[in-house]
Design a protein around this motif. Sequence first.
Motif, PDB file in Angstrom:
ATOM      1  N   ASP A  85      44.695  90.837 -67.224  1.00 12.46           N
ATOM      2  CA  ASP A  85      43.232  90.913 -67.064  1.00 12.46           C
ATOM      3  C   ASP A  85      42.545  89.741 -67.763  1.00 12.46           C
ATOM      4  N   VAL A  86      42.994  89.412 -68.971  1.00 11.89           N
ATOM      5  CA  VAL A  86      42.410  88.285 -69.705  1.00 11.89           C
ATOM      6  C   VAL A  86      42.675  86.979 -68.964  1.00 11.89           C
ATOM      7  N   LEU A  87      43.895  86.817 -68.485  1.00 13.15           N
ATOM      8  CA  LEU A  87      44.243  85.571 -67.806  1.00 13.15           C
ATOM      9  C   LEU A  87      43.517  85.417 -66.474  1.00 13.15           C
TER      10      LEU A  87
ATOM     11  N   SER B 248      51.785  78.280 -74.881  1.00 15.77           N
ATOM     12  CA  SER B 248      53.107  77.980 -74.328  1.00 15.77           C
ATOM     13  C   SER B 248      53.005  77.145 -73.057  1.00 15.77           C
ATOM     14  N   LEU B 249      52.024  77.466 -72.214  1.00 13.02           N
ATOM     15  CA  LEU B 249      51.842  76.692 -70.982  1.00 13.02           C
ATOM     16  C   LEU B 249      51.461  75.245 -71.289  1.00 13.02           C
ATOM     17  N   MET B 250      50.599  75.065 -72.286  1.00 13.10           N
ATOM     18  CA  MET B 250      50.236  73.703 -72.677  1.00 13.10           C
ATOM     19  C   MET B 250      51.451  72.960 -73.234  1.00 13.10           C
ATOM     20  N   ALA B 251      52.222  73.620 -74.096  1.00 12.48           N
ATOM     21  CA  ALA B 251      53.408  72.993 -74.673  1.00 12.48           C
ATOM     22  C   ALA B 251      54.443  72.682 -73.604  1.00 12.48           C
TER      23      ALA B 251
ATOM     24  N   HIS C 243      48.769  83.096 -76.864  1.00 14.59           N
ATOM     25  CA  HIS C 243      50.149  82.625 -77.013  1.00 14.59           C
ATOM     26  C   HIS C 243      50.678  82.074 -75.692  1.00 14.59           C
ATOM     27  N   LEU C 244      50.392  82.773 -74.603  1.00 16.96           N
ATOM     28  CA  LEU C 244      50.832  82.287 -73.294  1.00 16.96           C
ATOM     29  C   LEU C 244      50.184  80.953 -72.960  1.00 16.96           C
TER      30      LEU C 244
ATOM     31  N   ILE D  80      51.449  77.872 -82.022  1.00 17.15           N
ATOM     32  CA  ILE D  80      52.018  79.214 -81.853  1.00 17.15           C
ATOM     33  C   ILE D  80      53.036  79.284 -80.725  1.00 17.15           C
ATOM     34  N   ALA D  81      53.136  78.224 -79.916  1.00 16.24           N
ATOM     35  CA  ALA D  81      54.154  78.200 -78.857  1.00 16.24           C
ATOM     36  C   ALA D  81      55.560  78.158 -79.442  1.00 16.24           C
TER      37      ALA D  81
END
Length: 361
Positions: free
Chosen positions: A233-235, A185-188, A181-182, A212-213
């Motif tokens: 951690d994932v990012l 959102s960053l792409m959008a 989701h993040l 989903i953004a």
Amino acid sequence: MKSATVIGTGAIGTSVALALTRTGVSVHLNDVNSTAARTAEAMGAGSLHAPDGQVDLAILAVPPTRIATELARAQHSGLARAYTDVASVKARPHHELLGVSADPSTYVGGHPLAGTERSGPLAGRADLFERRPWVLTPSAHTDQGVLNRALELVALCAGTPVIMEPAAHDHAVALTSHAPHLISSLMAARLEHATDASVRVSGQGLRDVTRIAAGDPVLWREILHANADAVADVLNAYADDLNRVITALRDLADADPAVQKRATTDLEELLLQGNQGRARIEHKPGTSLADLAAISVAISDEPNSLARVFTAVGEVGVNIEDIRIEHSPGQGQGLVELLVHRSSAAELCRLLSASGWTVSH
């Protein structure tokens, strides 16, 4: 289960209430947002009247940061015999229970994995959870009868129960839901100040990545706050891959052929890993994307074109597992992508082509 109370009438809470009402359970609705609660009631999700006595199960459909306090409040009022929730973070509520003097024996954490980017009761659907995983996270204190009641809830909503440890759940959803989701959102966000010309030429890929953004920023702020470490951690791993891609792209223009070759290899490896990871996503129980093949059919921008495609596929006896439609306003035609089992793909292509459809596979 004869009676239940749903606290929170957003999209998920209303969907739970609609699913239970459909099976004959007497559902009572409770929400600090009276407009949302009245809307859910008008949709047939339940009644705003307080129950006469204890209900069999209370479902907390509130953000994860409010689970512990809402649970304690409901327990102290004697609302229900058993309690669960539908929040997408599990470790934090489990940890906070003791701090608010809640009784962990009558509570089992829950998370139906069937969200929507839309919010509010009008996004509720009685069939939202059908064949979707529904994680339950009982603790060592959870009474077996309470777990059984939660399992009954999942069954009534036609979900598929999955038992997990709270921390394992949170790491899993950080990878499969919260970090995506993040990233979406960053792409959008790159589009906010983009030129109109750039946005005008956007294709289906951008729509897929940014869909989903559109989620509720306030709700997602609370979700990310409750699962911040696991998402970070994932990012961190994602950032390592992104830096590798950036380096490879820059190196494609290097004068040294050896550097160019290494950059090309790195890009190919990352793209292949993306293919392989994507193929692991389960399309429906027992079927992954690796079992399916995509067939693209060109359709004209005319009434009933899509219906004619479905009719043609149905006449040859092939089951469509999923569809994707790509169409840009102003164009005279679009593409419908049919996902079918690989064993059926070649024959379907042949038969559709023979019937005059333009098909690619």
